[in-house]
Design an enzyme around this catalytic site. Structure first.
Site, PDB file in Angstrom:
ATOM      1  N   CYS A  72       0.844  -1.202   0.000  1.00  0.00           N
ATOM      2  CA  CYS A  72       0.000   0.000   0.000  1.00  0.00           C
ATOM      3  C   CYS A  72       0.880   1.253   0.000  1.00  0.00           C
ATOM      4  O   CYS A  72       1.542   1.561   0.999  1.00  0.00           O
ATOM      5  CB  CYS A  72      -0.923  -0.031   1.224  1.00  0.00           C
ATOM      6  SG  CYS A  72      -1.810   1.507   1.528  1.00  0.00           S
ATOM      7  N   CYS A  75      -0.010   3.970   2.574  1.00  0.00           N
ATOM      8  CA  CYS A  75       0.394   3.520   3.913  1.00  0.00           C
ATOM      9  C   CYS A  75       1.841   3.910   4.202  1.00  0.00           C
ATOM     10  O   CYS A  75       2.191   4.238   5.342  1.00  0.00           O
ATOM     11  CB  CYS A  75       0.243   2.004   4.048  1.00  0.00           C
ATOM     12  SG  CYS A  75      -1.446   1.385   3.885  1.00  0.00           S
TER      13      CYS A  75
END
Length: 317
Positions: A72, A75
């Site tokens: 991600c 993230c």
């Protein structure tokens, strides 16, 4: 994410508060107890240790949970920021990082639809904070409100951190800003000035696709989306529908948009806070997210935003 998560095995808030007060009293009798190491402010949590590392710890200090994954990209920008803030806040909250790929059960329990997703657990009670990357100013306000509620409602004053070791922990890598985006932001602003709200929205999204925490792009996107929604409305019909259908999510959100554009900021915020209070599940989360979008339009430093955040926290907690 839909409202407060039912953790089942969690004790009642009053019992958790009593435990926290007893723990602080015991530490005081023992000369303050052992200070926590700075490393304990950011912890990796798995399913096996969740009760010990999150639920039990939340009776002493608010625990912020960062659901993330290696693949991600947002993230990877949000995670270092949360880690830096955990060190900076010096024991006022603890950051628990959960790798969703390795902890599918926790992901299902918290009904995670996409990541990054950030929750908090306070005295055993869980609630969603925000989803996706967010501007640092907004994250700080959310953390401040979380800490305030933890202190006022549950008596959680945080944990003591070893001051001598704190310097080493403070060396965590800071965010690496992406950019520059001057040309893209200028194009978006010109589209906004020309009432080309669709073009402005796309231009701001182009910036955010590469830099999800760009504050100027987040603000511009919120403004463009708001003006684009209002442009298509019949104000008289919207206000008539809102008065006749106080429990209808769509009409209340539309009326809040009109309130804000018309300069009635407190009315817009109050309407959405009340909508959050009256709704549940996905409707509640949609109303909460719309309110956060309107906060972006007004700006985090506006006292009306601070007051509305306090009101929202009371409803959510």
């Amino acid at each position: 994410m839909s409202g407060v998560v039912d953790l089942g095995a969690v004790k009642a808030a009053s019992e958790a508060k009593a435990k926290a007060e007893q723990a602080r009293a015991d530490a005081s009798r023992q000369g303050g107890g052992a200070a926590a190491a700075p490393g304990s402010l950011v912890i990796d949590v798995d399913e096996a240790g969740f009760e010990r590392d999150v639920l039990t710890r939340s009776t002493e200090v608010p625990v912020v949970i960062d659901f993330w994954a290696e693949w991600c990209q947002p993230c990877k920008q949000l995670g270092p920021l949360l880690e830096r803030l955990a060190v900076e806040y010096n024991g006022r909250f603890v950051l628990a990082k959960v790798d969703v790929d390795a902890n599918q059960m926790l992901m299902q329990q918290f009904a995670i639809q996409s990541i990054p997703a950030v929750f908090a657990v306070v005295a055993g009670q869980a609630l969603p904070l925000f989803q996706g990357a967010a501007p640092e100013a907004q994250i700080r306000e959310t953390l401040d409100q979380l800490i305030q509620v933890g202190e006022e409602r549950f008596g959680l004053t945080g944990i003591v951190v070893d001051a001598e070791a704190q310097g080493e922990a403070g060396q965590m890598p800071a965010e690496v800003p992406a950019g520059p985006y001057d040309a893209l932001l200028e194009a978006a602003a010109q589209a906004l000035d020309a009432n080309d709200f669709g073009g402005a929205v796309q231009a701001y999204k182009n910036v955010l696709a590469d830099d999800p925490v760009n504050v100027e792009a987040k603000l511009g996107l919120a403004q463009a989306e708001l003006l684009g929604r209002v442009q298509k409305m019949d104000p008289q019909q919207v206000r008539k529908d809102a008065a006749e259908k106080p429990d209808d999510l769509a009409t209340q959100m539309a009326a809040a948009d009109l309130d804000l554009v018309g300069g009635h900021v407190e009315d817009a915020f109050g309407r959405l806070v009340e909508t959050v209070r009256r709704t549940f599940g996905d409707d509640r989360d949609a109303a909460r997210l719309r309110l956060l979008e309107l906060f972006e339009v007004i700006g985090p430093d506006d006292p009306r935003v601070a007051a509305a955040r306090t009101a929202l926290a009371r409803v959510l907690f």
